[in-house]
Design an enzyme around this catalytic site. Structure first.
Site, PDB file in Angstrom:
ATOM      1  N   GLY A 112       0.764  -0.627   0.069  1.00  0.00           N
ATOM      2  CA  GLY A 112       0.248  -0.184  -0.125  1.00  0.00           C
ATOM      3  C   GLY A 112       0.651   0.835  -0.332  1.00  0.00           C
ATOM      4  N   ASN A 113      -0.006   2.666  -0.073  1.00  0.00           N
ATOM      5  CA  ASN A 113       1.050   3.314  -0.152  1.00  0.00           C
ATOM      6  C   ASN A 113       0.722   4.669   1.325  1.00  0.00           C
ATOM      7  OD1 ASN A 113      -0.390   5.473  -1.511  1.00  0.00           O
ATOM      8  ND2 ASN A 113      -0.456   4.316  -3.204  1.00  0.00           N
TER       9      ASN A 113
END
Ligand code: CTP
Length: 395
Positions: free
Chosen positions: A208-209
């Protein structure tokens, strides 16, 4: 422009309340239907009769009216309003609005309206500069309220400082601007993407970020408030689902690509605020990966570039989060992805940190025009971007 517009003028209890008479008078003369709502303390400073005489309309106050009667009336008023203006707004009213407290007729009206709200603070300089008041104003701005003033000058206390009610003509100018903006996207279809995509590794893990989704959600809400029909395609966030728009929830870049391709049919603009993962694991493990070996290598493959690949005849706005050579890199992306505009931010700048409520961005358009915006709330940034979008759609 003000003719036949229903303007709720909220007046709260400060010495500047007398100046609201001039505002009510000028708005009425310009053809607006001015519905005055006064808090009880405002009526201590100036009589409701003054406003009744100036506007030719009944004045709603917190006094003497049985709850059952005015509760219907203020809802009807709130629904009929084209704009709500609170002038003067005391620190107390600002705090109540920021906290969602509706213990008087004015705050109830504001909570019940879908119309844009303008707040013109007027108070003692120390009260204004107090971080509590500043935090409350920031909250209101983040929710799309427009703040006008205060101005610098002599205050009732005899002190000189920031705290005077904005000039009446400036308040009227802001009302016109907000009314104009309020419908400048009506009939337009806008697709907004938000959040950071999640690319699965196994059933419990993903890549993810740090995107919070706040910028994209602010974009979608601002477009909605300006009359657009909005479709929001969002990766998982911890934000509440915004009302008044179609929301499509997706997780991966591939899912976002499919959802965007569907959403853009007949769209006038696509605004890609999402942080799309550039790589995804080549193979997704069916079962949870156990920690057997001392190291683990994941093979990653490219995700689709949604913005570059999407087809159709609509305006394309991209975002570019850069850590070096911001303008040059953003320009390259604008060219490569054939965008009409790109919103660049320097992620090494603490003001543009992920998850914050503010952002400092540079708008770069296809014609090479560069606009460095100051530090603003994400909602304000969204409105500045939409100002450009409105112009580009006209062109
Ligand atoms: N974007 C997209 N699909 C991707 C990656 C990015 O649609 N797979 C969009 C983003 O939503 C953003 C714009 O393209 O509006 C630029 O994204 P950014 O991550 O800054 O650029 P990249 O093209 O991914 O380039 P790089 O990561 O190398 O800077």
């Amino acid at each position: 422009m003000l003719t036949d517009k229903t303007i709720i003028l909220g007046i709260t209890g400060g010495i500047a309340a007398y100046k609201a008479a001039d505002l009510a008078s000028k708005l009425t003369q310009a053809g607006a239907k001015v519905e005055v709502v006064m808090t009880k303390s405002a009526t201590e400073f100036i009589s409701p009769l003054t406003f009744r005489s100036l506007t030719g309309r009944l004045v709603v106050t917190d006094m003497f009216e049985p709850a059952s009667e005015f509760s219907i009336e203020h809802i009807a008023l709130a629904e009929a309003a084209d704009v709500v203006v609170i002038a003067p707004a005391t620190a107390n009213t600002i705090a109540k609005l920021a906290g969602g407290i509706a213990d008087n007729i004015l705050c109830c009206t504001v909570l019940a309206t879908k119309a844009p709200v303008i707040v013109a603070p007027a108070m003692n300089v120390n009260m204004y500069q107090n971080s509590i008041t500043q935090d409350n104003l920031a909250k209101l701005k983040a929710r799309g309220f427009t703040i006008v003033g205060p101005e610098y000058g002599r205050l009732a206390s005899g002190k000189v400082g920031l705290g005077r009610l904005a000039e009446i003509d400036k308040i009227i100018g802001t009302i016109k601007q907000v009314l104009d903006r309020n419908s400048d996207l009506s009939g337009k279809r806008i697709v907004v993407t938000a959040g950071g995509t999640q690319e699965p590794i196994d059933p419990v893990r993903h890549i993810g970020n740090r995107s919070s989704g706040k910028m994209g959600y602010a974009m979608a809400e601002a477009a909605r408030d300006r009359g657009a029909e909005v479709k929001l395609v969002t990766a998982p966030t911890s934000l509440p689902e915004p009302a008044g728009m179609e929301v499509v929830h997706i997780k991966t870049a591939a899912e976002m690509k499919r959802a965007v391709a569907k959403a853009v049919a007949q769209a006038d603009a696509l605004i890609m605020a999402a942080a799309v993962a550039d790589y995804q694991p080549k193979n997704v493990a069916k079962a949870k990966i156990k920690k057997k070996s001392p190291s683990l290598t994941l093979e990653l493959i490219r995700t689709p570039d949604i913005l570059a690949e999407v087809k159709g005849n609509f305006l394309k706005v991209g975002f570019a989060a850069e850590s070096e050579d911001m303008v040059a890199n953003a320009k390259q992306k604008l060219e490569k992805k054939k965008l009409d505009m790109i919103v660049a931010n320097d992620i090494t700048d603490k003001d543009s940190a992920f998850g914050s409520d503010t952002n400092k961005v540079t708008l770069i358009s296809r014609d090479g025009k560069i606009d460095n915006l100051p530090l603003l709330t994400k909602r304000e940034v969204a409105d500045r971007i939409l100002d450009k979008v409105v112009g580009l759609l006209k062109g």
